[in-house]
Design an enzyme around this catalytic site. Sequence first.
Site, PDB file in Angstrom:
ATOM      1  N   TYR A 118      17.139  48.828   9.048  1.00 10.34           N
ATOM      2  CA  TYR A 118      15.720  49.154   8.826  1.00 10.34           C
ATOM      3  C   TYR A 118      14.876  48.040   9.428  1.00 10.34           C
ATOM      4  CZ  TYR A 118      11.184  49.598   6.560  1.00 10.34           C
ATOM      5  OH  TYR A 118       9.843  49.694   6.342  1.00 10.34           O
ATOM      6  N   GLU A 206       7.271  51.475  11.963  1.00  9.55           N
ATOM      7  CA  GLU A 206       8.454  51.525  11.096  1.00  9.55           C
ATOM      8  C   GLU A 206       9.562  52.280  11.823  1.00  9.55           C
ATOM      9  OE1 GLU A 206       9.073  52.183   6.435  1.00  9.55           O
ATOM     10  OE2 GLU A 206       8.544  54.032   7.469  1.00  9.55           O
TER      11      GLU A 206
END
Length: 397
Positions: A118, A206
């Site tokens: 992530y 993101e």
Amino acid sequence: MNLHEYQGKEILNSFGVRIQRGIVASTTEEAVEAAKKLTEETGTGWHVIKAQVHAGGRGKGGGVKLAKNLQEVEKIAGEIIGMQLVTPQTSAEGKKVNQVLVAEDVYYPGDNEPEEYYMSVLLNRATGRNMIMYSTEGGMDIETVADETPHLIFTEEIDPTVGILPFQARKIAFNLGLSGAAFKEMTKFVTALYTAYEKSDSSLFEINPVLKTSDDKILAVDSKVTLDDNALFRHKDYAAMRDEREENATEVEARKAGLSYVDLDGNVGCMVNGAGLAMATMDLIKHAGGEPANFLDVGGTADAKRVEEAFRLILKDDKVEAILINIFGGIVRCDRVAQGVVDAYKNMGDAINVPIIVRLQGTNADVAKELIDNSGLNVESAVQFKEAADKVHQVLS
């Protein structure tokens, strides 16, 4: 301004960030042609069909599926295009899928197992610095990781005066447990990602997941990008990416009318001039036992036309039981606003079917109150904040 995955990847690719390649399609026929073209260009035999909506958790709602041949591409694209996709980040009714991204399969077999990470870039408002947040737990909701294994979330703050430094990119790659070719690839990826964030004037980048492929390439499998609206004048090409089908229809209408409007879930409509006063007015409504139905800043030119447009926007929400107009007469005189309210009320006739409380303070406030009180309309005037709150409470009781 939010972007679709494929649009975010276009920006990433333009700054040298390696991405999972794909082609957007609006029909099943286009999806099949996209799959054929991807096979020619990349050699991929399988294809990932991804719904393009402004919401996360698409896979959980059936909006991301793997197709192992062209027949499956056609079948899956036909199922996803036009569906109402419900995810943890949408309302109960979901969002209509107007297009899909047909992407290459990047989880191919090789010498190593693929691994997911992530990574996001955003502003740390507490320090006034940009921040890269990253974790070895890619593919999961970052909120879940934060709750269950917070020690697996790392952050790296970037000094905006010098930008990301080589040692910081290496530190990120090291904390992710990488070595060899993958380590070098990750340092390049991180540096390019931060450059894309900074140069595109974004407020959020993101990537979940960032993938280390079986042959140690690092690439963005997904992308969630939010651009800063205030900087769009510098990026006309990005502004053209806005998909109004994904946005609240009333907010789109308000923007075209030059009004700052945000739809909320309450029962008291707000019409205010100035963002700070608007926030205070929302607190006032909650203190009075109601809930704000919107944030609406009419600005400094609250004439009859502008007030009427504001009324129409507020009344599109059938949950509104009352409207509170709270204007400070500094840039605009209170009597002018009051006359605008009266004229707009008369122009709209029976369209206004809820009580209205008007609080006007500042230049010519006494004249404004007299105009409202003598209008003969179902409009109540107030002078003090508490008086306005009490009247809101009365009409809601």
